[in-house]
Design a protein around this motif. Structure first.
Motif, PDB file in Angstrom:
ATOM      1  N   LEU A  55       0.831  -1.204   0.000  1.00  0.00           N
ATOM      2  CA  LEU A  55       0.000   0.000   0.000  1.00  0.00           C
ATOM      3  C   LEU A  55       0.862   1.249   0.000  1.00  0.00           C
ATOM      4  O   LEU A  55       0.593   2.207  -0.733  1.00  0.00           O
ATOM      5  CB  LEU A  55      -0.931   0.003   1.220  1.00  0.00           C
ATOM      6  CG  LEU A  55      -1.875   1.211   1.323  1.00  0.00           C
ATOM      7  CD1 LEU A  55      -2.857   1.229   0.166  1.00  0.00           C
ATOM      8  CD2 LEU A  55      -2.617   1.213   2.644  1.00  0.00           C
ATOM      9  N   LEU A  56       1.922   1.246   0.781  1.00  0.00           N
ATOM     10  CA  LEU A  56       2.787   2.420   0.856  1.00  0.00           C
ATOM     11  C   LEU A  56       3.497   2.649  -0.472  1.00  0.00           C
ATOM     12  O   LEU A  56       3.639   3.770  -0.939  1.00  0.00           O
ATOM     13  CB  LEU A  56       3.805   2.279   1.991  1.00  0.00           C
ATOM     14  CG  LEU A  56       3.201   2.234   3.395  1.00  0.00           C
ATOM     15  CD1 LEU A  56       4.285   2.274   4.452  1.00  0.00           C
ATOM     16  CD2 LEU A  56       2.234   3.377   3.615  1.00  0.00           C
ATOM     17  N   GLU A  57       3.896   1.562  -1.082  1.00  0.00           N
ATOM     18  CA  GLU A  57       4.531   1.682  -2.383  1.00  0.00           C
ATOM     19  C   GLU A  57       3.521   2.240  -3.384  1.00  0.00           C
ATOM     20  O   GLU A  57       3.832   3.084  -4.212  1.00  0.00           O
ATOM     21  CB  GLU A  57       5.042   0.300  -2.810  1.00  0.00           C
ATOM     22  CG  GLU A  57       6.086   0.309  -3.909  1.00  0.00           C
ATOM     23  CD  GLU A  57       5.488   0.312  -5.309  1.00  0.00           C
ATOM     24  OE1 GLU A  57       6.122   0.893  -6.210  1.00  0.00           O
ATOM     25  OE2 GLU A  57       4.394  -0.256  -5.475  1.00  0.00           O
ATOM     26  N   HIS A  58       2.287   1.790  -3.255  1.00  0.00           N
ATOM     27  CA  HIS A  58       1.219   2.198  -4.161  1.00  0.00           C
ATOM     28  C   HIS A  58       0.968   3.705  -4.095  1.00  0.00           C
ATOM     29  O   HIS A  58       0.734   4.345  -5.126  1.00  0.00           O
ATOM     30  CB  HIS A  58      -0.055   1.440  -3.794  1.00  0.00           C
ATOM     31  CG  HIS A  58      -1.249   1.781  -4.611  1.00  0.00           C
ATOM     32  ND1 HIS A  58      -1.415   1.361  -5.912  1.00  0.00           N
ATOM     33  CD2 HIS A  58      -2.359   2.497  -4.312  1.00  0.00           C
ATOM     34  CE1 HIS A  58      -2.570   1.795  -6.374  1.00  0.00           C
ATOM     35  NE2 HIS A  58      -3.164   2.488  -5.422  1.00  0.00           N
ATOM     36  N   VAL A  59       1.009   4.281  -2.893  1.00  0.00           N
ATOM     37  CA  VAL A  59       0.732   5.722  -2.805  1.00  0.00           C
ATOM     38  C   VAL A  59       1.977   6.562  -3.052  1.00  0.00           C
ATOM     39  O   VAL A  59       1.926   7.786  -2.958  1.00  0.00           O
ATOM     40  CB  VAL A  59       0.086   6.141  -1.458  1.00  0.00           C
ATOM     41  CG1 VAL A  59      -1.261   5.494  -1.288  1.00  0.00           C
ATOM     42  CG2 VAL A  59       0.978   5.858  -0.281  1.00  0.00           C
ATOM     43  N   GLY A  60       3.071   5.933  -3.366  1.00  0.00           N
ATOM     44  CA  GLY A  60       4.243   6.692  -3.778  1.00  0.00           C
ATOM     45  C   GLY A  60       5.260   6.934  -2.678  1.00  0.00           C
ATOM     46  O   GLY A  60       6.222   7.674  -2.876  1.00  0.00           O
TER      47      GLY A  60
END
Lengths: 339, 157, 314
Positions: free
Chosen positions: B98-103
Motif C-alpha cells: 500500500l505504501l509503495e502504491h501511494v508513492g
C-alpha cells in the motif's frame, strides 16, 4: 459613498495582482469551491453558487498552533506563536457568511476572555460581500431576518450585474480596499439593483421559524427528538461546513523534548465531544446530540447573544449524507411546540 | 564482520525496530553477546509478538521521524503464540504494498524472520536494512511538521 | 409507483402486521430532488412512505448497530454483502434481521448531476433509463448510466446474495470487475502517485463521515479519537490526515464490500478509492479473497495460509 466598477475579467485581474493584502476568494478545488488564498493558476468560482464550506476558516482555521514548548533542563520553555496580523481581503463572501461572522464575533470577543487569535485576524480582514442573485433551493436566509442582498457585516458590497461588477465601500476598511483594487469610479448605485434584489429575495424559499426560540425552551424532553435524529450518522459534516458553528478542542501534541498546543475544530455530533475525563458522557445517544445542536442554534445562542446561530445558507442540507434537513426540523418543532 | 561506515553527509538514519520478545529480540541479544557488529542506528522496541505490530504503529513511527522501520519476528511455524507471525505476515505485506502504491518509498519498511539462535543473521539484517535506508536518504514525504520554537530552529524529537 | 415499490410496501406491511419484525428500515423520499433518506417504520400504516428507485444509495446495514429487536432491512447487493460481513464478524445474528432484497441497476450520484448543472438541483423526474433535471431555468435530460455512483459501474453484485425475500427478479447487467482507474494510477510514477494521494487527502476535513457511514466501522472507540494511546492527532495537518486514511483503509482491508458510500458522503470529494481498491485488489491477488456473502469464510486479515506470499522477508 465610494463606488467603483469593473468588467469581470478586469476585476479578476485586479484582485490577483492586489498589493498590500493577502487575497482570498472562492477557489475551485476539484469539484467544490472553497475560500482559500488565491494562487497563480487557481480557478476562481465567483459565478458559482456558494462555497462548500464557509468563510469562517479564514478567521478561525480548522487547526492552529497556539504556542510551542521545549524542555529546558527541568523546566519547559514556552514560546508563543506570533498572532496572524496579515492584512487579508476576502472577495466573494455571500451575505449569509458575512452575517455569520457577527455571530462568531459575539463568541470570540467575550469581555473576560477575548480570543486574540480570532480577533487579530478579524481586525486585519476586509470583507467584500457579493450580493446573491441566484439563491439555491436550499437557501432560507430571509426567514432568519437576513437576505440575499443583506449588507450586514460587509466592508464592501458588490453587485453582480451580469458582465460587470459594481462595488460600494461601506466602511473605512472597505474604502481602503477599494482604493487598492482600483477601477472606474461610479457615482450612483446601479439602477437594476432593486429589481435584482426583489427577484433574489423572492427566489429564497421560506421556512416558518415562527416562535421557535421561545418554544424550544419547553421542548427539551419532547419525544420528537428521537424520530428527528434516527437517521443521523453522527459525523461532523454539518458542524464543519456551517458558518456559525464554532466549537473547538484544545490538545497538546507532545513529544519527549518538545511539543505544541493546538486548537482544532470539534463537533457536538461526535460522542467524544461531551465525554468527561472520568469516562462519564452526558450525551451518549444521537438524539441528545441532535437536540443539543438544534437548541444551541435556536435557543441557547439566542438567550446568550440575542441572535439565532443559523444564517440559512443551506450548506448542511446539501451535504448531509442522511438528508437531515434543518428546515424540516424547524417547522416540525415550531408546529408542535406551545408558546 | 563489516565495519560500520559513517555517512559522508553526516546524516545517520534513525531506524525503529519492532522485535518480537521470543525470537528476534533474543536474536538481537545474542548478536550483542557474541559481539557481532552492526550499525547503532536501530532503536529497538520489544513487542510480545510480531503480530502485535499494527500498521498504525509503523506509520506513526515514520510520521514522527523514523527514516526506516524494521519488524522482525519468529520464523513462520515457530511463533511462540503459534500463529501471531502468520497474521503479521499478511498485514505487513499489504502495508508495504500500500505504501509503495501511494508513492512512499516502500523500502523504508523492512521485515525479517530472525530466531533466537540467529545472532549473526540479526546483525546482517541490520546492516542490510541500514544500507537500504542510507541510500534512500532522510525521510521527507510523510513527516509531521512541528512548529519550530524559534524561527528556523528545527525541533528535536 | 413501480411494481417493485408496490411489492416492497406490501412486504413491509405484512411483516409488521404479522409481528414478524418490530421495525422496518428502508428508504423514503428526501427533501431534495433525487435524494432519498433512511426511514424507520414501526407501524403498518406508515409503509407507504417506503420507496425503491435509482436514488436509494444509503447502505442501511450501518443502522443495525444499536438495534435490539428483530428488524427488517431493505438491502441491495452491496448492502447484503455488508450484512454478511457483520454476521461473519459476530456483530449480528442472522436471525435478527429479515432481509428484503432489491435488485439494483446502479444508483445515481447526485453530486455528478450537480456538477453537470453547475448548482443544486431544483427539480428532477425519473423516466426509466434517463432523468430530466433542472436548475435556474436550465433543463437537461441525462442518461442515468452516465451519472451513477462510481462504484456502481464496477459492481458485480447487482442482486443481493443473502436475503429472506426478493421483491423482484430484475437485475441489470453486471459492471466491470476491474477498476480501470486503479490500473491507470499504477502506471504513474511514485512521485505522481504521492502527489495525487496527498492532494486528495489534503481536502479532508476530518468530519469522519466516511467512517460513520461505513457499516463495517463499528468500533465503539475509534483509533482516530483515542488519546491513550494517541495513534493520530486530530486536526488537518497533512501527515495526520494521511495517517488517518491509510490506517482506516487498512482496518477495512479484506472487509470492505465496495459499496462506495465513503466516496458518496465525503463533502470534499476525497478520492479514497485509490487506496481502498488497491487493498481489495491485493487481497484478491495474493490471498484469493473476493467479496463474498459466505458467512463462514474468514476475512483476509483474520486468516492465514502457511505458504502465504513472503518475498519481502529476510
Amino acid at each position: 459613498m465610494k463606488r467603483k466598477k469593473w468588467t469581470k475579467p478586469e476585476f479578476e485581474k485586479s484582485i490577483r495582482n492586489l498589493a498590500g493584502y493577502e487575497v482570498l476568494a472562492p477557489v475551485q478545488v476539484d469539484k467544490v469551491a472553497l475560500f482559500a488564498p488565491v494562487r497563480e493558476g487557481d480557478t476562481l468560482a465567483f459565478d458559482k453558487p456558494n462555497t462548500k464550506a464557509s468563510v469562517k476558516s479564514v478567521l478561525f482555521p480548522q487547526t492552529e498552533t497556539l504556542f510551542c514548548y521545549k524542555r529546558c533542563g527541568k523546566n519547559m520553555a514556552i514560546e508563543s506563536i506570533p498572532l496572524d496580523e496579515k492584512r487579508k481581503a476576502v472577495f466573494g463572501v455571500r451575505p449569509c457568511d458575512a452575517a455569520s461572522l457577527q455571530g462568531l464575533d459575539s463568541v470570540f470577543s467575550s469581555k473576560d476572555y477575548p480570543d486574540p487569535y480570532y480577533m487579530k485576524r478579524r481586525e486585519n480582514t476586509t470583507l467584500a460581500v457579493f450580493a446573491c442573485n441566484e439563491p439555491e433551493p436550499t437557501c432560507f436566509c430571509t426567514s432568519l431576518g437576513l437576505g440575499p442582498w443583506s449588507r450586514e457585516g460587509a466592508d464592501i458590497f458588490v453587485y453582480d450585474l451580469g458582465d460587470h461588477y459594481l462595488a460600494e465601500a461601506l466602511t473605512n476598511k472597505g474604502e481602503a480596499l477599494l482604493d487598492a483594487v482600483g477601477g472606474e469610479n461610479v457615482a450612483d448605485a446601479p439602477s437594476a439593483a432593486n429589481t435584482l434584489k426583489e427577484a433574489a429575495e423572492e427566489a429564497v424559499r421560506k421556512v416558518n421559524i415562527g416562535d421557535l426560540p421561545a418554544k424550544l425552551k419547553k421542548m427539551f424532553n419532547d419525544p420528537e427528538w428521537d424520530s428527528i435524529s434516527e437517521k443521523c450518522l453522527g459525523c461532523g459534516i454539518c458542524s464543519y461546513i456551517c458558518p456559525t458553528c464554532h466549537c473547538f478542542d484544545i490538545q497538546d501534541e507532545a513529544g519527549q523534548e518538545c511539543g505544541k498546543r493546538v486548537r482544532n475544530w470539534d463537533s457536538c455530533m461526535f460522542p467524544v465531544f461531551s465525554m468527561h475525563a472520568s469516562g462519564h458522557n452526558p450525551r451518549t445517544v444521537t438524539n441528545q446530540r441532535i437536540r443539543q445542536r438544534v437548541m444551541h442554534k435556536f435557543n441557547y445562542f439566542v438567550e446568550n447573544f440575542g441572535r439565532i446561530a443559523c444564517v440559512g445558507c443551506g450548506r448542511c442540507i446539501q451535504s448531509c449524507p442522511a438528508n437531515m434537513d434543518i428546515r424540516e426540523i424547524i417547522e416540525l418543532l415550531e408546529a408542535k411546540g406551545n408558546g | 564482520m563489516s565495519e560500520v561506515k559513517a555517512g559522508t553527509t553526516g546524516w545517520e538514519p534513525k531506524i525503529v525496530g519492532f522485535l518480537c520478545t521470543w525470537c528476534s529480540y533474543a536474536g538481537a541479544d545474542l548478536a550483542g553477546v557474541s559481539r557481532f557488529q552492526y550499525p547503532p542506528n536501530i532503536r529497538i522496541i520489544r513487542v510480545p509478538c510480531s503480530g502485535r505490530v499494527s500498521p498504525a504503529m509503523i506509520l506513526k513511527a515514520l510520521q514522527h521521524g523514523a527514516d526506516g522501520v524494521l519488524v522482525s519476528g519468529c520464523h513462520p511455524g515457530d511463533c511462540h503464540y503459534t500463529s501471531g507471525n502468520f497474521y503479521a505476515r499478511r498485514k505487513l505485506v499489504l502495508l508495504k504494498r500500500l505504501l509503495e502504491h501511494v508513492g512512499l518509498e516502500a523500502d523504508r519498511i523492512q521485515f525479517s524472520w530472525v530466531s533466537a539462535a540467529e545472532g549473526e543473521k540479526f546483525a546482517q539484517v541490520i546492516r542490510t536494512v541500514n544500507e537500504k535506508i542510507q541510500k534512500l536518504g532522510p525521510a521527507t514525504k510523510f513527516v509531521k511538521k512541528h512548529a519550530s520554537v524559534a524561527a528556523g530552529e528545527p525541533t528535536s524529537r | 409507483m413501480s411494481a417493485s415499490e408496490q411489492k416492497l410496501r406490501e412486504t413491509a406491511r405484512r411483516l409488521l402486521q404479522e409481528s414478524k419484525v418490530e421495525l422496518v428500515i428502508g428508504y423514503e423520499n428526501g427533501t431534495l430532488p433525487l435524494a432519498t433518506r433512511p426511514c424507520f417504520i414501526r407501524r403498518a400504516e406508515d409503509c407507504d412512505r417506503l420507496v425503491w428507485n435509482s436514488s436509494c444509495k444509503a447502505n442501511l446495514a450501518g443502522y443495525l448497530r444499536n438495534v435490539k429487536s428483530k428488524v427488517a432491512l431493505v438491502v441491495k447487493g452491496c448492502d447484503s454483502l455488508a450484512i454478511a460481513n457483520l454476521i461473519r464478524e459476530r456483530q449480528l445474528k442472522r436471525e435478527q434481521v429479515y432481509l428484503i432484497g432489491v435488485p439494483c441497476d446502479g444508483i445515481i450520484d447526485r453530486r455528478s448531476v450537480i456538477t453537470e448543472l453547475g448548482r443544486e438541483i431544483e427539480s428532477a423526474s425519473d423516466s426509466g433509463e434517463s432523468m430530466t433535471v433542472s436548475a435556474r431555468g436550465k433543463t437537461k435530460t441525462l442518461k442515468k448510466r452516465d451519472f451513477l455512483v462510481e462504484y456502481c459501474n464496477n459492481c458485480t453484485h447487482h442482486a443481493p446474495e443473502i436475503f429472506d425475500e426478493m421483491i423482484s427478479d430484475e437485475a441489470g447487467p453486471q459492471g466491470e470487475a476491474e477498476w480501470k482507474r486503479l490500473k491507470e494510477f499504477e502506471q504513474m510514477s511514485p512521485d505522481e502517485r504521492w502527489e495525487y494521494f496527498t492532494r486528495q487527502v489534503s481536502k479532508c476535513i476530518r468530519c469522519y463521515a466516511c467512517r460513520n457511514v461505513c457499516p463495517l466501522c463499528y468500533c465503539k472507540a475509534c483509533f482516530a479519537e483515542n488519546s491513550k494511546p494517541r495513534d493520530v492527532d486530530a486536526g488537518v495537518e497533512e501527515s495526520d490526515i494521511q495517517l488517518f486514511h491509510l490506517t482506516r483503509a487498512f482496518h477495512s482491508a479484506g472487509r470492505c464490500v465496495g459499496c462506495g458510500e465513503c466516496l458518496r458522503v465525503c463533502p470534499m470529494g476525497v478520492d479514497l478509492s485509490v487506496i481502498n481498491r488497491k487493498l481489495a485488489a491485493d487481497c484478491a491477488k495474493l490471498y484469493g479473497d473476493e467479496v463474498t456473502a459466505d458467512v463462514e469464510k474468514k476475512n483476509t486479515l483474520d486468516s492465514f495460509k502457511e505458504d502465504d506470499w513472503q518475498e519481502f522477508f529476510y
